[in-house]
Design an enzyme around this catalytic site. Structure first.
Site, PDB file in Angstrom:
ATOM      1  CE  LYS A   3      -7.390  65.330  -1.726  1.00 33.06           C
ATOM      2  NZ  LYS A   3      -7.634  66.249  -2.864  1.00 33.06           N
ATOM      3  CB  VAL A  13      -2.736  61.943 -14.316  1.00 29.81           C
ATOM      4  CG1 VAL A  13      -2.343  61.679 -15.759  1.00 29.81           C
ATOM      5  CG2 VAL A  13      -3.210  60.669 -13.631  1.00 29.81           C
ATOM      6  N   GLY A  64       2.239  61.122 -12.663  1.00 29.18           N
ATOM      7  CA  GLY A  64       1.414  59.993 -13.068  1.00 29.18           C
ATOM      8  C   GLY A  64       1.213  59.966 -14.573  1.00 29.18           C
TER       9      GLY A  64
END
Length: 222
Positions: free
Chosen positions: A67, A176, A181
């Site tokens: 990131k 997830v 998720g």
């Protein structure tokens, strides 16, 4: 391209505590997954060489989920280091702007894929980045980046971003499993890869978990 065409649609988030744990999980699962994603903690603890070691041993695609979000000179150095480590793609924040992203693309030099983060999967992702997340997705086309990250906790956002970036770019979706998720819904919404971590590596039988996920997807994607 940078990542192979998805088969299992599973990208393993390898956020184990140690290198030994990482190798153990991969011994069980590497042949059933599409790629591995590293975040900072394991790399900071074990060193960037862990990416190289795993790439050489398992011949698997690797995404560095760092990131990246700084001024260009720092961003560019990070991308260069990650590229030399053997990683196939790196995640960077969209909010650094088009100029910084274009410089990253130059450093990447079509040797490593650039994936732009749109919004985080956590509630905090709704506070500020949600306001601009569609624009971050648009930057993927503007800079000709490899793809975007879209939250697996919000399938409606995946669908929206897929309409923005089209079918040629990839979407990887975090969150997830442990964060809530749903694997099947994430892929149905348009993601190419669902990033799944704790559900797999904290299991007593990681291989069986991946097998179950693969079977679940096959049953529901007809």
């Amino acid at each position: 391209m940078f990542l192979d065409k998805p088969k299992s649609h599973i990208m393993l988030a390898l956020d184990t505590d140690t290198k030994e744990d990482a190798f153990k999980v991969l011994d069980d699962t590497y042949d059933l997954i599409d790629a591995v994603k590293f975040n900072y903690p394991l790399v900071l603890k074990e060193g960037i060489s862990i990416i190289t070691e795993i790439k050489q041993k398992y011949k698997i695609k690797i995404v560095a989920d760092f990131k990246v979000a700084d001024v260009s000179v720092t961003n560019n150095r990070i991308v260069e280091i990650v590229k030399k480590s053997g990683a196939d793609a790196i995640m960077v924040h969209g909010f650094i702007g088009s100029d910084a992203l274009q410089e990253i693309m130059e450093v990447a030099n079509n040797e490593i894929g650039v994936i732009i983060v749109t919004e985080l999967t956590s509630p905090g992702g709704l506070e500020f980045t949600r306001t601009f997340s569609s624009q971050f997705a648009e930057l993927c086309n503007f800079t000709n980046a490899y793809g975007i990250q879209a939250p697996g906790t919000r399938p409606e956002q995946i669908k929206k971003f897929r309409n923005i970036i089209g079918t040629e770019k990839i979407i990887v979706s975090c969150g997830v499993g442990a964060q809530g998720g749903d694997f099947v819904e994430t892929i149905r919404a348009g993601a190419d890869y669902a990033i799944i971590g704790r559900t797999i590596y904290e299991s007593q039988n990681p291989r069986q978990v991946v097998i179950n996920l693969n079977q679940q997807l096959k049953r529901n994607l007809v």
